[in-house]
Design a protein around this motif. Structure first.
Motif, mmCIF file in Angstrom:
data_model
loop_
_atom_site.group_PDB
_atom_site.id
_atom_site.type_symbol
_atom_site.label_atom_id
_atom_site.label_comp_id
_atom_site.label_asym_id
_atom_site.label_seq_id
_atom_site.Cartn_x
_atom_site.Cartn_y
_atom_site.Cartn_z
ATOM 1 N N PHE A 76 10.093 5.744 14.791
ATOM 2 C CA PHE A 76 8.780 5.131 14.972
ATOM 3 C C PHE A 76 7.696 6.192 15.136
ATOM 4 N N ARG A 77 7.952 7.192 15.953
ATOM 5 C CA ARG A 77 6.965 8.263 16.157
ATOM 6 C C ARG A 77 6.696 9.023 14.867
ATOM 7 N N ALA A 78 7.733 9.303 14.112
ATOM 8 C CA ALA A 78 7.561 10.001 12.833
ATOM 9 C C ALA A 78 6.710 9.165 11.885
ATOM 10 N N CYS A 79 6.947 7.872 11.870
ATOM 11 C CA CYS A 79 6.199 6.981 10.978
ATOM 12 C C CYS A 79 4.743 6.846 11.410
ATOM 13 N N THR A 80 4.494 6.902 12.698
ATOM 14 C CA THR A 80 3.116 6.893 13.186
ATOM 15 C C THR A 80 2.396 8.144 12.698
ATOM 16 N N THR A 81 3.078 9.264 12.715
ATOM 17 C CA THR A 81 2.504 10.512 12.204
ATOM 18 C C THR A 81 2.226 10.401 10.707
ATOM 19 N N ILE A 82 3.153 9.819 9.970
ATOM 20 C CA ILE A 82 2.955 9.627 8.528
ATOM 21 C C ILE A 82 1.725 8.771 8.273
ATOM 22 N N TYR A 83 1.575 7.695 9.029
ATOM 23 C CA TYR A 83 0.394 6.845 8.857
ATOM 24 C C TYR A 83 -0.878 7.646 9.102
ATOM 25 N N ARG A 84 -0.875 8.462 10.135
ATOM 26 C CA ARG A 84 -2.079 9.231 10.475
ATOM 27 C C ARG A 84 -2.351 10.338 9.470
ATOM 28 N N VAL A 85 -1.350 10.791 8.735
ATOM 29 C CA VAL A 85 -1.582 11.735 7.632
ATOM 30 C C VAL A 85 -2.372 11.020 6.544
ATOM 31 N N HIS A 86 -1.999 9.788 6.265
ATOM 32 C CA HIS A 86 -2.709 8.987 5.260
ATOM 33 C C HIS A 86 -4.083 8.552 5.758
ATOM 34 N N ARG A 89 0.838 -1.205 0.000
ATOM 35 C CA ARG A 89 0.000 0.000 0.000
ATOM 36 C C ARG A 89 0.871 1.253 0.000
ATOM 37 N N ARG A 90 0.315 2.362 -0.515
ATOM 38 C CA ARG A 90 1.074 3.622 -0.521
ATOM 39 C C ARG A 90 1.458 4.062 0.882
ATOM 40 N N CYS A 91 0.500 3.986 1.811
ATOM 41 C CA CYS A 91 0.803 4.422 3.177
ATOM 42 C C CYS A 91 1.846 3.499 3.811
ATOM 43 N N GLU A 92 1.757 2.219 3.532
ATOM 44 C CA GLU A 92 2.716 1.250 4.067
ATOM 45 C C GLU A 92 4.109 1.517 3.501
ATOM 46 N N ARG A 93 4.173 1.765 2.205
ATOM 47 C CA ARG A 93 5.455 2.063 1.557
ATOM 48 C C ARG A 93 6.053 3.351 2.136
ATOM 49 N N ALA A 94 5.204 4.371 2.342
ATOM 50 C CA ALA A 94 5.676 5.640 2.909
ATOM 51 C C ALA A 94 6.247 5.434 4.309
ATOM 52 N N VAL A 95 5.556 4.634 5.109
ATOM 53 C CA VAL A 95 5.998 4.363 6.480
ATOM 54 C C VAL A 95 7.325 3.604 6.475
ATOM 55 N N VAL A 96 7.410 2.558 5.713
ATOM 56 C CA VAL A 96 8.619 1.722 5.688
ATOM 57 C C VAL A 96 9.809 2.508 5.135
ATOM 58 N N ASN A 97 9.599 3.237 4.047
ATOM 59 C CA ASN A 97 10.691 4.028 3.473
ATOM 60 C C ASN A 97 11.162 5.112 4.440
ATOM 61 N N ALA A 98 10.218 5.786 5.083
ATOM 62 C CA ALA A 98 10.588 6.833 6.033
ATOM 63 C C ALA A 98 11.374 6.250 7.201
ATOM 64 N N TYR A 99 10.924 5.117 7.711
ATOM 65 C CA TYR A 99 11.632 4.492 8.835
ATOM 66 C C TYR A 99 13.073 4.154 8.433
ATOM 67 N N ARG A 100 13.221 3.531 7.291
ATOM 68 C CA ARG A 100 14.575 3.166 6.830
ATOM 69 C C ARG A 100 15.453 4.405 6.666
ATOM 70 N N GLU A 101 14.906 5.428 6.025
ATOM 71 C CA GLU A 101 15.687 6.635 5.772
ATOM 72 C C GLU A 101 16.048 7.358 7.065
ATOM 73 N N LEU A 102 15.114 7.434 7.990
ATOM 74 C CA LEU A 102 15.414 8.080 9.267
ATOM 75 C C LEU A 102 16.485 7.326 10.044
ATOM 76 N N ARG A 103 16.396 6.009 10.059
ATOM 77 C CA ARG A 103 17.405 5.202 10.771
ATOM 78 C C ARG A 103 18.767 5.342 10.099
ATOM 79 N N GLU A 104 18.786 5.345 8.757
ATOM 80 C CA GLU A 104 20.052 5.498 8.032
ATOM 81 C C GLU A 104 20.670 6.869 8.288
#
Length: 71
Positions: free
Chosen positions: A26-36, A2-17
């Motif tokens: 994790f908190r940022a990705c929760t916010t991204i999910y709630r935007v979607h 899903r688009r929201c799932e892809r956005a969450v996973v990509n953001a998590y990877r990029e933030l950790r990197e």
């Protein structure tokens, strides 16, 4: 994925990197999910984000996951 799932996973990877710690990413990705999905509760968002991170990032699985009904 899903688009929201892809956005969450990509953001998590990029933030950790980029050096963010796990909780901040994790908190940022929760916010991204709630935007979607603004209709989702915080508890639902945390649950799905945790599942998706575990599934795609920790276990490296690319198969389908539970979650929302969007594309």
């Amino acid at each position: 994925m899903r688009r929201c799932e892809r956005a969450v996973v990509n953001a998590y990877r990029e933030l950790r990197e980029a050096g963010s710690d796990d909780l901040i990413a994790f908190r940022a990705c929760t916010t991204i999910y709630r935007v979607h999905h603004p209709e989702a509760s915080m508890q639902e968002a945390r649950h799905l984000v945790a599942e998706w991170i575990d599934h795609h990032v920790i276990r490296g699985d690319d198969g389908p996951t539970e979650g929302c009904d969007c594309d």
